[in-house]
Design an enzyme around this catalytic site. Structure first.
Site, PDB file in Angstrom:
ATOM      1  N   SER A 302      53.408  33.095  37.224  1.00  0.00           N
ATOM      2  CA  SER A 302      53.811  34.809  36.976  1.00  0.00           C
ATOM      3  C   SER A 302      53.942  35.326  35.619  1.00  0.00           C
ATOM      4  O   SER A 302      52.721  35.220  34.867  1.00  0.00           O
ATOM      5  CB  SER A 302      55.005  34.732  37.788  1.00  0.00           C
ATOM      6  N   ASP A 313      44.188  36.137  25.187  1.00  0.00           N
ATOM      7  CA  ASP A 313      43.033  37.028  25.423  1.00  0.00           C
ATOM      8  C   ASP A 313      43.073  37.717  24.012  1.00  0.00           C
ATOM      9  O   ASP A 313      42.121  38.439  23.543  1.00  0.00           O
ATOM     10  CB  ASP A 313      43.035  38.021  26.436  1.00  0.00           C
ATOM     11  N   LYS A 327      49.782  32.976  39.988  1.00  0.00           N
ATOM     12  CA  LYS A 327      50.681  33.911  40.841  1.00  0.00           C
ATOM     13  C   LYS A 327      50.822  35.063  40.014  1.00  0.00           C
ATOM     14  O   LYS A 327      51.612  35.312  39.201  1.00  0.00           O
ATOM     15  CB  LYS A 327      52.086  33.080  41.086  1.00  0.00           C
TER      16      LYS A 327
END
Length: 458
Positions: A302, A313, A327
């Site tokens: 999460s 990224d 998740k």
């Protein structure tokens, strides 16, 4: 439309935790008219129920029949987080129980009618017992978890501090289930700890959970500032076994390392429609120049994945470790009639590159496995545990040192058992590790690789 956003609820024992943002709606607010095809199948359902009630060989509660039908409809979605909550479950969900009872310190998710471990929390009974991410809890105190409601399962796991609990665990790659016996403790989690590793001029910071919204973000910043002021030229953020928490905290922390306006995470709904994009803020408290590495493993979920994915990224950090849990979804919670409720997965999280976190997780730039006990090692530990030898050994020693390692090897020799030396060292170090103790690079291969990665990039 009145909508109340609720952050992730963490149940300290071994409760179902969505590890997501959930949104509450008023009863019947989004109820949709039944189609003609739906009316056909509702009629068929009523006919089937009538035949069950009239003809089935054993008496059946009508409530049980209809509840099973509702659960079957949700299970047909193939989504473990869309679920029906009966009156007791929904009431408990709304109360947001937070562990004023004894627990074992593990976060779990309800998947395929089973409780699946997301992460054991460091230093807790579950962590010490060697429970792992993706382990399935199939029995609690001899009672199968299959078909149990959330409330019934929670009640089985609750108990007085100092009381015992036995769980049967199904682990991937092992033919036979494991039986784990634990003693409940009052779970207290230190969210943040840090160390300055002067030999490599590296700052190390461990975040156990994204909780404590009012203080954790500031505390995290203060720890980083102290590490930098101490001389840290590199930074390792350890999110291993961090099951998540408040998503806004992951956004706040990501913002500390990203220029203003950089995408951190986006939320998309049905058909990939963009709902919201979180971006780094304009705050002055940023660390834009210090090289960063993030440690993830199968227990990172999460909010951990949001932070790791955002820094990866944006080219701000390398991810070291193993694949994260995967998740990343948002549930809409709809109150139903008669005090019941339903959770329906309506949105998912995406990293800045457009990759879905849910079901996939974050892939490390460098995959490094930790020192792990072999089946022979686990067998030996189990034997020692059953004979109460581990408890006796730990009570007779106070810290990790060469004497303790030697004494443990002598214990194994006397019991005619074998455990590899690296595993012995990891076990003893973990048992005696204090919040102020620095990590051991020779025992932590993932941290060691993270630190080495900084010199490789120069």
């Amino acid at each position: 439309m009145k909508m109340i956003q609720k952050k992730e609820r963490i149940l300290w024992l071994s409760l179902v935790t969505l590890l997501t943002v959930v949104l509450f709606f008023s009863p019947f607010e989004k109820a949709k008219a039944i189609s003609k095809e739906g009316e056909v199948y509702l009629q068929i359902l009523h006919e089937v129920v009538a035949y069950i009630e009239n003809d089935f060989v054993d008496p059946v509660e009508e409530r049980k029949i209809y509840t099973g039908a509702i659960q079957g409809a949700l299970q047909s979605l193939g989504d473990p987080h869309s679920r029906f909550m009966d009156k007791d479950e929904f009431k408990e969900f709304q109360n947001e129980t937070k562990g004023s009872f004894g627990g074992i310190g593990v976060e779990v998710s309800f998947q395929e009618n089973s409780f699946v471990i997301v992460a054991p929390l460091e230093g807790t009974p579950a962590w010490k017992a060697g429970l792992l991410p993706h382990d399935k809890i199939i029995e609690i105190n001899g009672k199968s978890t299959k078909g149990l409601s959330l409330t019934d399962s929670v009640n089985l796991m609750k108990g007085e501090v100092g009381s015992s609990i036995s769980m049967k665990i199904e682990r991937k790659g092992q033919k036979e289930p494991l039986v784990v016996n634990l003693v409940r403790e009052l779970i207290r989690i230190q969210y943040i700890r840090s160390s300055y590793l002067s030999e490599t001029k590296t700052g190390y910071i461990k975040l156990a959970q994204f909780m404590g919204k009012e203080t954790t973000s500031k505390e995290f910043y203060d720890h980083i500032r102290k590490l930098v002021d101490s001389g840290a030229k590199n930074l390792v953020i350890d999110l291993r076994m961090n099951p998540g928490g408040i998503v806004d905290l992951s956004v706040d922390i990501a913002s500390m390392f990203l220029p203003t306006g950089k995408e951190i995470v986006s939320i998309r709904g049905r058909g990939g429609v963009l709902v919201r994009t979180y971006r780094s803020d304009k705050s002055d408290g940023k660390f834009l120049d210090i090289p960063v590495a993030v440690l993830l493993n199968g227990g990172s979920a999460s909010a951990s994945e949001i932070l790791g994915g955002a820094l990866q990224d944006n080219g701000r950090a390398k991810i070291i470790g193993t694949q994260s849990f995967g998740k990343g979804s948002v549930q809409f919670i709809h109150p139903l009639s008669h005090g019941t409720g339903v959770a329906v997965t309506a949105q998912k999280y995406f990293t800045p590159s457009g990759a879905s976190i849910h079901g996939k997780g974050i892939t490390p730039n460098v995959v490094v496995s930790p020192i792990m006990a072999s089946e022979e090692d686990k067998f030996a530990f189990d034997k020692l545990q059953k004979k109460n030898k581990l408890k006796t050994f730990l009570e007779a020693h106070t810290e990790y040192n060469e004497e303790a390692v030697k004494d443990f090897q002598l214990l194994l020799e006397s019991e005619k058992l074998t455990i590899s030396e690296p595993v012995i060292r990891v076990f003893i170090f973990s048992e005696y590790r204090s919040s102020s103790q620095k990590p051991n690079l020779e025992l932590d291969l993932q941290l060691k690789e993270a630190i080495q990665s900084f010199s490789k990039d120069k």
